[in-house]
Design an enzyme around this catalytic site. Structure first.
Site, short mmCIF file in Angstrom:
data_model
loop_
_atom_site.label_atom_id
_atom_site.label_comp_id
_atom_site.label_asym_id
_atom_site.label_seq_id
_atom_site.Cartn_x
_atom_site.Cartn_y
_atom_site.Cartn_z
N ASP A 176 0.85 -1.20 -0.15
CA ASP A 176 0.24 0.05 -0.14
C ASP A 176 0.76 1.39 -0.02
O ASP A 176 0.61 2.32 0.41
CB ASP A 176 -0.80 -0.06 1.20
CG ASP A 176 -2.01 -1.03 1.28
OD1 ASP A 176 -2.08 -1.84 0.31
OD2 ASP A 176 -2.71 -1.04 2.45
N CYS B 50 -4.23 -6.33 -3.29
CA CYS B 50 -2.97 -6.90 -2.89
C CYS B 50 -2.66 -8.33 -3.64
O CYS B 50 -1.82 -8.13 -4.57
CB CYS B 50 -3.19 -7.39 -1.37
SG CYS B 50 -1.50 -7.96 -0.89
N ASP C 127 1.85 -2.43 -4.42
CA ASP C 127 0.99 -3.50 -4.99
C ASP C 127 -0.21 -2.61 -5.24
O ASP C 127 -1.05 -3.03 -6.27
CB ASP C 127 0.53 -4.62 -3.98
CG ASP C 127 0.27 -4.16 -2.64
OD1 ASP C 127 0.22 -2.67 -2.33
OD2 ASP C 127 -0.07 -4.79 -1.83
N ASN C 128 -0.65 -1.58 -4.67
CA ASN C 128 -1.84 -0.84 -5.07
C ASN C 128 -1.57 0.51 -4.24
O ASN C 128 -0.72 0.74 -3.56
CB ASN C 128 -3.23 -1.63 -4.67
CG ASN C 128 -3.09 -1.98 -3.12
OD1 ASN C 128 -3.01 -3.27 -2.89
ND2 ASN C 128 -2.83 -1.38 -2.26
#
Ligand SMILES: *[C@@H]1O[C@H](CO)[C@@H](O)[C@H](O)[C@H]1NC(C)=O
Ligand SMILES: *[C@@H]1O[C@H](CO)[C@@H](O)[C@H](O)[C@H]1NC(C)=O
Length: 395
Positions: A44, A82, A286-287
């Protein structure tokens, strides 16, 4: 996981390590034709760094890496979640093609298709030693096998994903098994700066207190916590400016600092073992960040990623920023290109599998021949990374 299963996987792990890596002598003299890869994934993580115009937070580790990298301003994940995102990073196929439609962990139980040829599988077949330390959260095991694994499957994610001293020790153990005629691929999954308020509230909303040496918090010897005043932090454009948001962001910055110092430790390990000059290093996330419109949202704040690509063979472009559109599905073609390997010819659900990403090496090497991207007149390669906000340390 019941205790006996933990013991069992720990035993399997020890066996796997002994089996795969007979001990050998290790010198600092590495042949330059051996090529390795280090992938660093934040959990994150977003654009909280002077590299991306945030002049408040300090990220000396990322700044140092950027001084040896090309920084991408327009990098995107294929999905803002994720496991699906990590499956795309490790397979080169978007989640709907590799089968990981949702989270892999616990009750969610999503997995990639059994016949998928993931990056660790392809590299293992090519004789490249693969290691993963920290967060994995993809499966099944047979599709994503690593020769050396210390992840949330062996110990608590807080320890193996946030204790940068432990992560350094495990990464060092992996590197110490690599023989002088071997190549390696090492994937480091930081669990920072993920929130932890719902699972480990005693450590703070972002686990920003874990390992800070205060009573009950334990100690992470390699971490020097940096604290921020909620009044001085920068509120992202997509977050409401409230006292609660500000205190969350201040905690998030402290946790980003732990990941950042972990990144520096990993680069120091490469140096210690003599791999700094033949290892391709990738940093991304990841995001989006875990704030409104970020993680799990199809808005820009959910799918945009920080992205650094450091090639020891692209020194002429170190410290530059690049505005091309790149994707995390470009990581597999980039890594295969670096090792000189072809993607296998095979079928999934009866269809020939084709990568849709492209190698990014032409963008970071001197001879820039990325022919499918039209030259953009706004694009200037001479923009030095972070000129305005900080001084890069020499390599
Ligand atoms: C940071 O600033 C540069 C230069 O103005 C710009 O191109 C880039 O998009 C900005 N990045 C972010 C994340 O705001
Ligand atoms: C972090 O790992 C180191 C090395 O294993 C250990 O000495 C230390 O106690 C750990 N700290 C925490 C907070 O778990």
């Amino acid at each position: 996981m019941p205790y006996n299963m933990v013991t069992l996987s720990a035993r399997c792990f020890v066996f796997a390590v002994l089996f795969n890596f007979p001990t050998g002598a290790f010198g600092n003299d590495r042949k330059s034709n051996r090529r390795n890869v280090l992938v660093l994934i934040g959990d994150d993580a977003g654009f909280e760094s002077p590299l991306y115009n945030n002049s408040i937070i300090q990220t000396p580790g990322l700044n140092y890496l950027a001084g040896r990298s090309v920084l991408f301003d327009n990098a995107f994940t294929s999905v803002s979640s994720c496991s699906p995102s990590r499956s795309a990073i490790l397979s080169g196929l978007p989640q709907h093609q590799n089968g990981m439609y949702g989270l892999h962990n616990s009750v969610h139980h999503f997995n990639s298709f059994t016949d998928l040829r993931s990056l660790p599988l392809i590299l293992q077949k090519a004789g490249i030693k693969t290691g993963i330390v920290g967060k994995k959260n993809v499966g099944p095991e047979a599709v994503y096998p690593f020769d050396f694994e210390v992840t949330e499957e062996q110990m608590s994610i807080t320890k193996i994903g946030r204790n940068i001293t432990l992560m350094k020790d495990k990464a060092s153990e992996f590197l110490s098994y690599i023989k002088s005629d071997q190549q390696f691929f090492l994937y480091i999954g930081f669990h920072d700066p993920h929130r932890c308020g719902s699972t480990k509230p005693q450590y703070g909303e972002f686990c920003e207190k874990f390992g800070n040496g205060e009573p009950g918090m334990g100690l992470i010897p390699d971490w020097k916590p940096v604290h921020y005043n909620p009044e001085e932090i920068l509120v992202p454009y997509h977050v409401q400016d409230t006292p609660k948001a500000r205190s969350d962001i201040a905690a998030q910055y402290t946790t980003i600092g732990r990941m950042d110092q972990g990144i520096k430790l990993m680069l120091q390990l490469l140096e210690k073992y003599g791999y700094l000059d033949n290892t391709l290093v990738i940093f991304t996330s990841d995001n989006g960040i875990p704030f409104p419109s970020g993680r799990t949202n199809l808005y820009s704040a959910g799918i945009s990623e920080p992205f650094l690509l450091s090639s020891p063979e692209g020194k002429a472009k170190w410290g530059q920023r690049n505005k091309e559109l790149v994707s995390l599905v470009d990581i597999v073609p980039t890594v295969l290109d670096w090792y000189g390997l072809d993607y296998p010819d095979y079928k999934l659900q009866g269809h020939k599998v084709q990568l849709t990403g492209q190698s990014l090496l032409p963008l970071v090497h001197k001879d820039n021949s990325f022919d499918s991207v039209p030259t953009n007149s706004d694009y200037t390669t001479s923009d030095q990374v972070g000129k305005r906000t900080f001084q890069l340390k020499p390599a």
